[in-house]
Design an enzyme around this catalytic site. Structure first.
Site, PDB file in Angstrom:
ATOM      1  N   HIS A 116       7.045  -0.113  -7.864  1.00  0.00           N
ATOM      2  CA  HIS A 116       8.308   0.530  -8.196  1.00  0.00           C
ATOM      3  C   HIS A 116       8.821   1.323  -7.004  1.00  0.00           C
ATOM      4  CE1 HIS A 116       5.335   3.723  -9.026  1.00  0.00           C
ATOM      5  NE2 HIS A 116       6.293   4.534  -8.617  1.00  0.00           N
ATOM      6  N   HIS A 204      10.662   3.828  -0.785  1.00  0.00           N
ATOM      7  CA  HIS A 204       9.694   2.788  -0.463  1.00  0.00           C
ATOM      8  C   HIS A 204       9.042   2.248  -1.723  1.00  0.00           C
ATOM      9  CE1 HIS A 204       7.345   6.489  -0.743  1.00  0.00           C
ATOM     10  NE2 HIS A 204       6.355   5.716  -1.135  1.00  0.00           N
TER      11      HIS A 204
END
Length: 263
Positions: A116, A204
């Site tokens: 995620h 990220h």
């Protein structure tokens, strides 16, 4: 270059989440919360609300050696807002190559099982406020459309208390749209007097993790080797161009989804 990750609270939520510096430089600045706001009044306990003062013993050996960033208490629900990443078979092949190479430098690395991109820190939410918090998110996020971003820059992260190290793929395109989402999530967090996201986040997707601060062993030569694998992977430019279709909020064992509309 090393960055610090978002602060997670539990073994399941400590997979990623977000940056001390964005774009590869600078120490983490202060949280983006505005002026101190008056706390919302607490309602009467709901039926079945766990006793808030009853602490639960937390054994890090049950979570691969991971340590919570704040104590677990009944009635406190660790809450996290994020963009879920649906993996493809080619992504798992790339992940396998990266983890195999990185383990030659840090053998204790473990690959993530779910992926995620975080839009919030992990915050503590009282049981009573889960539903109003989710309703606030739904209203704030309703106008957003699906969008693309590119996550193709390998980077090393640590969590704030330096108890875990992560390897992630940093976003290099789509940063503006992510900041817009974070801005709306922050507004909801502020309504509940909760910490907002980092001022200059390094968005990220975390790929692998290990216990302890082993960033020095993953940076330099190892980091360059991993980037070479990403750059040389077949169709990596297409593979790492991600379309985000929905936002998730996890609060304890409850999951909430907010679909992004089609244009």
């Amino acid at each position: 270059m090393r960055a610090a990750l978002v602060e997670y609270s539990s073994s399941e939520e400590e997979e990623e989440e977000e940056g001390r510096h964005g774009g590869g430089g600078g120490e983490q600045g202060p949280s983006r919360a505005g002026a101190v706001r008056q706390r919302l009044p607490l309602p009467a306990d709901l039926p079945g609300d766990p006793e808030p003062d009853e602490a639960v013993t937390d054994d890090s050996s049950r979570h691969g050696g991971r340590v919570r960033s704040f104590p677990h208490e009944r009635g406190n629900w660790a809450t996290h807002v994020y963009l879920p990443y649906r993996v493809r078979e080619e992504f798992l092949e790339l992940l396998e190559l990266l983890v195999y190479r990185a383990r030659s430098h840090v053998p204790s690395l473990s690959a993530m099982e779910e992926f995620h991109l975080s839009l919030s820190q992990c915050v503590v939410l009282r049981y009573h406020w889960i539903q109003p918090f989710v309703s606030g998110l739904r209203a704030r996020l309703a106008a957003f459309h699906r969008f693309f971003c590119v996550a193709d820059q390998v980077k090393v992260y640590t969590n704030q208390n330096k108890t875990r190290t992560f390897i992630g793929l940093e976003v290099t395109a789509g940063h503006f749209q992510l900041l817009e989402l974070v801005s709306e999530v922050d507004r909801v967090l502020e309504e509940f007097d909760l910490p907002t996201f980092y001022k200059d986040p390094s968005f990220h997707i975390s790929l692998a993790w290990c216990v302890g601060d082993l960033s020095d062993r993953l940076e330099g030569q190892c980091l360059q080797e991993l980037q070479d694998i990403v750059d040389g992977f077949e169709d990596s430019a297409l593979l790492l161009r991600v379309q985000w279709e929905q936002i998730h909020c996890k609060s304890g064992n409850k999951y909430f989804s907010f679909p992004l509309s089609r244009r």
